[in-house]
Write an enzyme that holds these catalytic residues in place. Sequence first.
Site, mmCIF file in Angstrom:
data_model
loop_
_atom_site.group_PDB
_atom_site.id
_atom_site.type_symbol
_atom_site.label_atom_id
_atom_site.label_comp_id
_atom_site.label_asym_id
_atom_site.label_seq_id
_atom_site.Cartn_x
_atom_site.Cartn_y
_atom_site.Cartn_z
ATOM 1 C CG ASN A 266 -5.131 0.774 -11.957
ATOM 2 O OD1 ASN A 266 -4.811 0.469 -10.811
ATOM 3 N ND2 ASN A 266 -4.625 0.195 -13.031
ATOM 4 C CG MET B 196 -1.874 -7.136 -6.994
ATOM 5 S SD MET B 196 -1.257 -6.116 -8.342
ATOM 6 C CE MET B 196 -0.334 -7.322 -9.250
ATOM 7 N N GLY C 42 0.780 -1.233 0.000
ATOM 8 C CA GLY C 42 0.000 0.000 0.000
ATOM 9 C C GLY C 42 0.807 1.275 0.000
ATOM 10 C CG HIS D 57 -0.344 -0.344 -15.807
ATOM 11 N ND1 HIS D 57 -0.590 -1.637 -15.433
ATOM 12 C CD2 HIS D 57 0.455 -0.396 -16.903
ATOM 13 C CE1 HIS D 57 0.051 -2.457 -16.271
ATOM 14 N NE2 HIS D 57 0.679 -1.729 -17.173
HETATM 15 C C1 GRF Z 1 3.773 -1.859 -7.394
HETATM 16 O O1 GRF Z 1 4.360 -2.792 -8.287
HETATM 17 C C2 GRF Z 1 3.314 -0.655 -8.168
HETATM 18 O O2 GRF Z 1 4.148 -0.445 -9.284
HETATM 19 C C3 GRF Z 1 1.928 -1.021 -8.601
HETATM 20 O O3 GRF Z 1 1.395 -1.838 -7.572
HETATM 21 C C4 GRF Z 1 2.491 -2.481 -6.869
HETATM 22 C C5 GRF Z 1 2.367 -2.332 -5.371
HETATM 23 O O4 GRF Z 1 2.195 -0.995 -5.071
HETATM 24 N N1 GRF Z 1 1.129 0.147 -8.812
HETATM 25 P P1 GRF Z 1 1.825 -0.528 -3.546
HETATM 26 O O5 GRF Z 1 3.141 -0.346 -2.831
HETATM 27 O O6 GRF Z 1 0.994 -1.639 -2.912
HETATM 28 O O7 GRF Z 1 1.086 0.757 -3.727
#
Ligand code: GRF
Length: 195
Positions: free
Chosen positions: A106, A89, A11, A108
């Site tokens: 979102n 995810m 997060g 990406h």
């Molecule tokens: C990372 O790989 C980021 O590039 C993508 O989501 C993954 C985890 O991000 N957006 P976070 O630290 O959980 O925000």
Amino acid sequence: KRVAIFISGGGSNMVTLVDSMTGDHPARPVLVLSNRADAGGLRKAAERGVPTAVVDHRPFGGDRTAFEEALQEALAPHEPDILCLAGFMRVLTAGFVTPWEGRMLNIHPSLLPKYRGLNTHARAIEAGDTEAGCTVHEVTPELDDGPILGQARVPILPGESAEALAARVLEMEHRLYPAVLRRFAAGDRTRVDLP
Ligand code: GRF
């Protein structure tokens, strides 16, 4: 504006979004939701006084509609105006996305439209690209495909690993997403481009 943020892991993007929504910012965080109970981001949200929820996708098996109904039920009491996916995810179906279209963002980790999907940094290195980056876009039913609201570009250093590149792109994500959300929450869809 009331913002709900979906996460699945650490997060770090959620943290930067939550920490950005202060003072005269037009939005406030009302919920951080994770599809995994062990997501490290849940504690970070709670530390910041943001309500949290967990909707584990696994009990629903392949029934995406039932999982998404549970997501909507978790969201409803908090009456969010904007939904931010941040390291979330799970693929969401049109059934969930369509009612949120125009109010859902979102981030990406690629320069869309290049490299939709996963393993974006390894693919960019493999392709011999000289730059990578990240994109904030409006979510539509098509995966990683909606109108682009902002991008940040990062040079790919010769011989660097995908992990090293990912870490540098993540730093830019933490700058890009809050900048885009601040405009978006004020009704401004002008693109943000960094650096
Ligand atoms: C990372 O790989 C980021 O590039 C993508 O989501 C993954 C985890 O991000 N957006 P976070 O630290 O959980 O925000």
